[in-house]
Write a protein that holds these residues in place. Structure first.
Motif, mmCIF file in Angstrom:
data_model
loop_
_atom_site.group_PDB
_atom_site.id
_atom_site.type_symbol
_atom_site.label_atom_id
_atom_site.label_comp_id
_atom_site.label_asym_id
_atom_site.label_seq_id
_atom_site.Cartn_x
_atom_site.Cartn_y
_atom_site.Cartn_z
ATOM 1 N N ASN A 1 0.899 -34.875 -36.909
ATOM 2 C CA ASN A 1 2.279 -34.676 -37.347
ATOM 3 C C ASN A 1 2.563 -33.265 -37.853
ATOM 4 N N ALA A 2 1.525 -32.446 -37.971
ATOM 5 C CA ALA A 2 1.717 -31.080 -38.462
ATOM 6 C C ALA A 2 2.612 -30.273 -37.533
ATOM 7 N N ILE A 3 2.752 -30.717 -36.302
ATOM 8 C CA ILE A 3 3.592 -30.043 -35.318
ATOM 9 C C ILE A 3 5.058 -30.037 -35.720
ATOM 10 N N LEU A 4 5.474 -31.032 -36.504
ATOM 11 C CA LEU A 4 6.877 -31.222 -36.849
ATOM 12 C C LEU A 4 7.279 -30.328 -38.017
ATOM 13 N N ILE A 5 8.342 -29.547 -37.842
ATOM 14 C CA ILE A 5 8.790 -28.623 -38.879
ATOM 15 C C ILE A 5 10.096 -29.074 -39.520
ATOM 16 N N GLY A 6 11.103 -29.357 -38.729
ATOM 17 C CA GLY A 6 12.364 -29.793 -39.321
ATOM 18 C C GLY A 6 13.532 -29.710 -38.357
ATOM 19 N N LEU A 7 14.688 -30.119 -38.845
ATOM 20 C CA LEU A 7 15.919 -30.111 -38.061
ATOM 21 C C LEU A 7 16.854 -29.042 -38.621
ATOM 22 N N PRO A 8 17.014 -27.915 -37.906
ATOM 23 C CA PRO A 8 17.860 -26.825 -38.407
ATOM 24 C C PRO A 8 19.311 -27.268 -38.604
ATOM 25 N N GLU A 9 19.896 -26.847 -39.689
ATOM 26 C CA GLU A 9 21.282 -27.214 -39.988
ATOM 27 C C GLU A 9 22.233 -26.696 -38.914
ATOM 28 N N GLU A 10 21.938 -25.522 -38.354
ATOM 29 C CA GLU A 10 22.811 -24.959 -37.324
ATOM 30 C C GLU A 10 22.862 -25.850 -36.091
ATOM 31 N N ASN A 11 21.768 -26.543 -35.812
ATOM 32 C CA ASN A 11 21.752 -27.461 -34.673
ATOM 33 C C ASN A 11 22.627 -28.672 -34.941
ATOM 34 N N ARG B 1 11.649 -39.218 -38.345
ATOM 35 C CA ARG B 1 12.704 -40.015 -38.963
ATOM 36 C C ARG B 1 12.691 -39.824 -40.487
ATOM 37 N N GLU B 2 11.519 -39.899 -41.064
ATOM 38 C CA GLU B 2 11.385 -39.704 -42.508
ATOM 39 C C GLU B 2 11.800 -38.296 -42.907
ATOM 40 N N MET B 3 11.411 -37.321 -42.107
ATOM 41 C CA MET B 3 11.736 -35.925 -42.392
ATOM 42 C C MET B 3 13.244 -35.693 -42.368
ATOM 43 N N ILE B 4 13.918 -36.252 -41.368
ATOM 44 C CA ILE B 4 15.361 -36.056 -41.225
ATOM 45 C C ILE B 4 16.125 -36.765 -42.337
ATOM 46 N N VAL B 5 15.699 -37.967 -42.688
ATOM 47 C CA VAL B 5 16.344 -38.694 -43.788
ATOM 48 C C VAL B 5 16.195 -37.916 -45.091
ATOM 49 N N LYS B 6 15.026 -37.316 -45.284
ATOM 50 C CA LYS B 6 14.791 -36.523 -46.485
ATOM 51 C C LYS B 6 15.689 -35.289 -46.498
ATOM 52 N N GLN B 7 15.909 -34.684 -45.331
ATOM 53 C CA GLN B 7 16.743 -33.484 -45.231
ATOM 54 C C GLN B 7 18.226 -33.778 -45.393
ATOM 55 N N TYR B 8 18.687 -34.861 -44.745
ATOM 56 C CA TYR B 8 20.125 -35.090 -44.626
ATOM 57 C C TYR B 8 20.621 -36.370 -45.301
ATOM 58 N N GLY B 9 19.708 -37.128 -45.887
ATOM 59 C CA GLY B 9 20.117 -38.339 -46.585
ATOM 60 C C GLY B 9 20.337 -39.524 -45.677
ATOM 61 N N PHE C 1 20.704 -38.568 -36.398
ATOM 62 C CA PHE C 1 20.749 -38.720 -34.942
ATOM 63 C C PHE C 1 21.594 -39.925 -34.538
ATOM 64 N N ASP C 2 21.616 -40.960 -35.385
ATOM 65 C CA ASP C 2 22.425 -42.138 -35.081
ATOM 66 C C ASP C 2 23.900 -41.784 -34.979
ATOM 67 N N GLU C 3 24.308 -40.747 -35.667
ATOM 68 C CA GLU C 3 25.704 -40.310 -35.654
ATOM 69 C C GLU C 3 25.966 -39.285 -34.540
ATOM 70 N N LEU C 4 24.952 -38.517 -34.199
ATOM 71 C CA LEU C 4 25.130 -37.424 -33.249
ATOM 72 C C LEU C 4 25.028 -37.856 -31.796
ATOM 73 N N PHE C 5 24.180 -38.836 -31.527
ATOM 74 C CA PHE C 5 23.916 -39.219 -30.141
ATOM 75 C C PHE C 5 24.412 -40.629 -29.838
#
Length: 206
Positions: free
Chosen positions: A83-93, A121-129, A133-137
């Motif tokens: 999982n170290a490969i995963l960094i995050g979801l940029p806000e600009e994206n 999934r855990e990382m994104i929830v931590k970032q954005y609450g 993705f459920d809202e974007l796609f």
């Protein structure tokens, strides 16, 4: 982006920031000296492909890594290195996708696996609450859920059929040349991401 009504995005390296070198380094830290060739060795045994297609369990994957490297390392150690490969979801994206969604149908098509899915999934929830993705796609097509992976012809045909997409109104964005080629062979107009940021597509008239 005016010519196409439907846009299919890859995940890692396009929407989600990743770094393969981090996983290689994490495996090296576990004493796996051939970490830089781990992917090719695992490919020879179809270990990664089978994980991404959901054909083997997470336990099978961990056992396979130990077998390839002959190391007594725990499942948790392998999981964390993987999982170290995963960094995050940029806000600009996120901002870009929110804007794009107002005029396009957006879909996600990813070669991924259950271990990574839990982590991002855990990382994104931590970032954005929330798992934004459920809202974007409109729909997410993940290889380990549908038992197909890019660049196989079948996975692109499946997405088109399942979401009833007109191929002439659909484009695909990925950062892997072989995946772009696979989509093009099916007849989907595709774009190779070069600078690892989907914002580069903001001014394209596609």
């Amino acid at each position: 982006m005016t010519s196409y009504k439907n846009i299919i995005f890859d995940l890692g390296g396009v929407i989600l920031t990743i770094d393969y070198k981090r996983t290689i380094e994490a495996f090296r830290n576990l004493g796996i000296v051939n970490a830089d060739t781990l992917y090719s060795k695992a490919a020879q045994t179809s270990l990664f492909d089978n994980l991404e297609k959901g054909l083997i369990s997470e336990s099978d994957f961990y056992d396979g890594i130990r077998l390839i490297n002959d190391k007594q390392i725990t499942n948790i150690q392998i999981r964390d290195a993987w999982n170290a490969i995963l960094i995050g979801l940029p806000e600009e994206n996120v901002v870009f996708l929110e804007k794009l969604k107002k005029s396009h149908r957006l879909f996600l098509l990813s070669n991924t696996n259950s271990i990574h899915e839990k982590a991002y999934r855990e990382m994104i929830v931590k970032q954005y609450g929330t798992f934004i993705f459920d809202e974007l796609f409109e729909k997410m097509y993940l290889s380990h859920h549908i038992h197909m992976r890019k660049p196989e012809r079948e996975i692109f045909e499946y997405v088109l059929t399942d979401s009833k997409l007109n191929i002439n109104e659909t484009c695909f964005i990925d950062d892997s040349p072989q995946h772009v080629d696979g989509a093009e062979r099916v007849g989907i107009r595709s774009y190779l991401l070069k600078d690892k940021s989907i914002v580069e597509f903001e001014n394209l008239k596609i």
